[in-house]
Enzyme design. Structure first.
Site, PDB file in Angstrom:
ATOM      1  N   LYS A 269       0.731  -1.088  -0.118  1.00 19.84           N
ATOM      2  CA  LYS A 269       0.027  -0.002   0.513  1.00 19.84           C
ATOM      3  C   LYS A 269       0.459   1.000   0.013  1.00 19.84           C
ATOM      4  CE  LYS A 269      -2.037   1.817   3.448  1.00 19.84           C
ATOM      5  NZ  LYS A 269      -1.939   3.569   3.562  1.00 19.84           N
TER       6      LYS A 269
ATOM      7  N   ASP B 156      -3.749   4.610  -1.428  1.00 19.53           N
ATOM      8  CA  ASP B 156      -4.842   4.208  -0.509  1.00 19.53           C
ATOM      9  C   ASP B 156      -3.982   6.486  -0.638  1.00 19.53           C
ATOM     10  OD1 ASP B 156      -6.483   4.525   1.328  1.00 19.53           O
ATOM     11  OD2 ASP B 156      -4.573   3.846   2.770  1.00 19.53           O
TER      12      ASP B 156
ATOM     13  N   LYS C  95      -7.154   7.997  -0.818  1.00 19.10           N
ATOM     14  CA  LYS C  95      -8.224   8.453   0.192  1.00 19.10           C
ATOM     15  C   LYS C  95      -8.965  10.075  -0.354  1.00 19.10           C
ATOM     16  CE  LYS C  95      -6.849   6.800   4.558  1.00 19.10           C
ATOM     17  NZ  LYS C  95      -5.246   6.357   4.251  1.00 19.10           N
TER      18      LYS C  95
ATOM     19  N   ASP D 154     -13.477  15.454  -2.955  1.00 14.67           N
ATOM     20  CA  ASP D 154     -13.253  16.382  -3.318  1.00 14.67           C
ATOM     21  C   ASP D 154     -14.766  17.484  -4.033  1.00 14.67           C
ATOM     22  OD1 ASP D 154     -12.178  19.742  -4.634  1.00 14.67           O
ATOM     23  OD2 ASP D 154     -10.729  18.802  -4.298  1.00 14.67           O
TER      24      ASP D 154
ATOM     25  N   THR E  90     -10.394   4.379  11.332  1.00 19.35           N
ATOM     26  CA  THR E  90      -9.618   2.531  11.968  1.00 19.35           C
ATOM     27  C   THR E  90      -9.451   3.718  13.388  1.00 19.35           C
ATOM     28  OG1 THR E  90      -8.248   2.082  10.641  1.00 19.35           O
ATOM     29  CG2 THR E  90      -9.558   0.877  10.846  1.00 19.35           C
TER      30      THR E  90
ATOM     31  N   ARG F 209       2.772  -0.668  11.262  1.00 15.92           N
ATOM     32  CA  ARG F 209       3.489  -0.065  11.351  1.00 15.92           C
ATOM     33  C   ARG F 209       4.300  -2.181  12.673  1.00 15.92           C
ATOM     34  NH1 ARG F 209       0.750   4.262  15.083  1.00 15.92           N
ATOM     35  NH2 ARG F 209      -1.028   3.481  13.296  1.00 15.92           N
TER      36      ARG F 209
HETATM   37  O1  LIG Z   1      -9.739   3.679   8.178  1.00 16.11           O
HETATM   38  C1  LIG Z   1      -8.439   3.406   7.539  1.00 16.11           C
HETATM   39  C2  LIG Z   1      -7.949   3.434   6.753  1.00 16.11           C
HETATM   40  C3  LIG Z   1      -6.553   3.871   6.268  1.00 16.11           C
HETATM   41  N1  LIG Z   1      -4.882   3.440   6.968  1.00 16.11           N
HETATM   42  C4  LIG Z   1      -4.385   3.885   6.837  1.00 16.11           C
HETATM   43  O2  LIG Z   1      -3.717   1.583   6.908  1.00 16.11           O
HETATM   44  C5  LIG Z   1      -2.398   2.149   7.821  1.00 16.11           C
HETATM   45  C6  LIG Z   1      -2.825   1.247   8.811  1.00 16.11           C
HETATM   46  O3  LIG Z   1      -1.077   1.369   9.432  1.00 16.11           O
HETATM   47  P1  LIG Z   1      -0.488   0.821  10.915  1.00 16.11           P
HETATM   48  O4  LIG Z   1       0.673   1.773  10.754  1.00 16.11           O
HETATM   49  O5  LIG Z   1      -0.438  -0.857  11.025  1.00 16.11           O
HETATM   50  O6  LIG Z   1      -1.627   1.140  11.707  1.00 16.11           O
HETATM   51  C7  LIG Z   1      -2.080   3.418   7.791  1.00 16.11           C
HETATM   52  O7  LIG Z   1      -1.658   3.558   6.641  1.00 16.11           O
HETATM   53  C8  LIG Z   1      -3.543   3.994   7.440  1.00 16.11           C
HETATM   54  O8  LIG Z   1      -3.377   5.081   6.688  1.00 16.11           O
HETATM   55  C9  LIG Z   1      -5.920   3.175   8.684  1.00 16.11           C
HETATM   56  O9  LIG Z   1      -5.213   3.243   9.725  1.00 16.11           O
HETATM   57  N2  LIG Z   1      -7.538   2.880   8.223  1.00 16.11           N
END
Ligand SMILES: O=c1ccn([C@@H]2O[C@H](COP(=O)(O)O)[C@@H](O)[C@H]2O)c(=O)[nH]1
Length: 235
Positions: free
Chosen positions: A39, A66, A68, A71, A121, A212
């Site tokens: 991603k 990603d 998002k 607009d 999330t 992460r």
């Molecule tokens: O609702 C959402 C949409 C996108 N993300 C993205 O996923 C990864 C999660 O990264 P972690 O380090 O595992 O937390 C990150 O790139 C977010 O921009 C999300 O977390 N939640």
């Protein structure tokens, strides 16, 4: 560790949240065959990472862009058109009706699948109140999922906590992509609606997005392999 089934391996999407293309390419080399789906989000895209989408696609990897998008409809449509030639598998937009309609119309048959981000999330009910919403997470996710399905969006980004409910609500066809994945013992950080990889797959997630817990692991390849093993065991 035995070679993973590519079908299990490709349900893990590793978020390349790094500050440069060099750092991304170093991590991709380190992860090798353990990861088949990446991603690219704000951090890397704004650091010159979009050409990496084509490069990864040419190397046989799948890519989720990603960004998002959100607009006015015309701007979203033109943005989707510009991104469509990169060879990405998925592209995100926020789950607002005008935005989703514009993206679905613009992606045509050859563009990336459009995923609608339901509720981030990192949000809980309190965060939605603070942002001026009357609905809690569960109800807003459900309302947005129904709208996305009616508009013809290909899939949803949601928390694994909503995956089971959404699957029963929308049926088998829409793809459910779930960030908020935390293997046992890893830090939640700013994520509020989280689940382990195995539980997320058992709940009905199609794909898991992990940043992460892989990118900051002492051994990222081993961390990715462990998540894929959990996916294989839970399916
Ligand atoms: O609702 C959402 C949409 C996108 N993300 C993205 O996923 C990864 C999660 O990264 P972690 O380090 O595992 O937390 C990150 O790139 C977010 O921009 C999300 O977390 N939640």
């Amino acid at each position: 560790m035995a070679q993973a089934d590519p079908a299990d391996r490709d349900r893990l999407i590793v978020a390349l949240d790094v500050p440069s293309v060099d750092a991304a390419e170093a991590m991709i080399a380190r992860l090798g065959d353990s990861v088949g789906f990446y991603k690219i989000g704000y951090q890397l895209a704004y650091a010159g990472g979009l050409p990496l989408v084509e490069k990864l696609a040419r190397a046989g990897k799948k890519v989720f862009v990603d960004l998002k998008l959100h607009d006015i409809g015309n701007t979203v449509a033109r943005g989707v058109e510009s991104l469509s030639s990169l060879g990405a598998t998925f592209l995100t937009v926020h789950a607002y009706p005008q935005t989703m309609k514009a993206a679905v119309e613009a992606r045509g048959t050859s563009g990336p699948k459009i995923l609608a981000v339901t509720v981030l999330t990192s949000y809980d009910d309190r965060d939605l109140v603070d942002a001026g919403y009357a609905l809690g997470v569960r109800d807003l996710v459900e309302a947005r999922a129904r709208q996305a399905q009616a508009i013809g969006v290909d899939g949803l980004v949601c928390s694994p906590e909503e995956a089971g409910h959404l699957r029963s609500l929308i049926g088998p066809d829409m793809t459910l992509v779930t960030p908020g994945i935390r293997p046992a013992g890893t830090a939640a950080g700013d994520q509020k609606r989280i689940m382990t990889p195995g539980k997320a797959i058992a709940a009905g997630a199609s794909y898991l997005v992990v940043g992460r817990p892989v990118m900051e692991a002492a051994d990222p390849k081993q961390a990715a392999d462990a998540i894929v093993a959990e996916i294989a065991a839970a399916k």
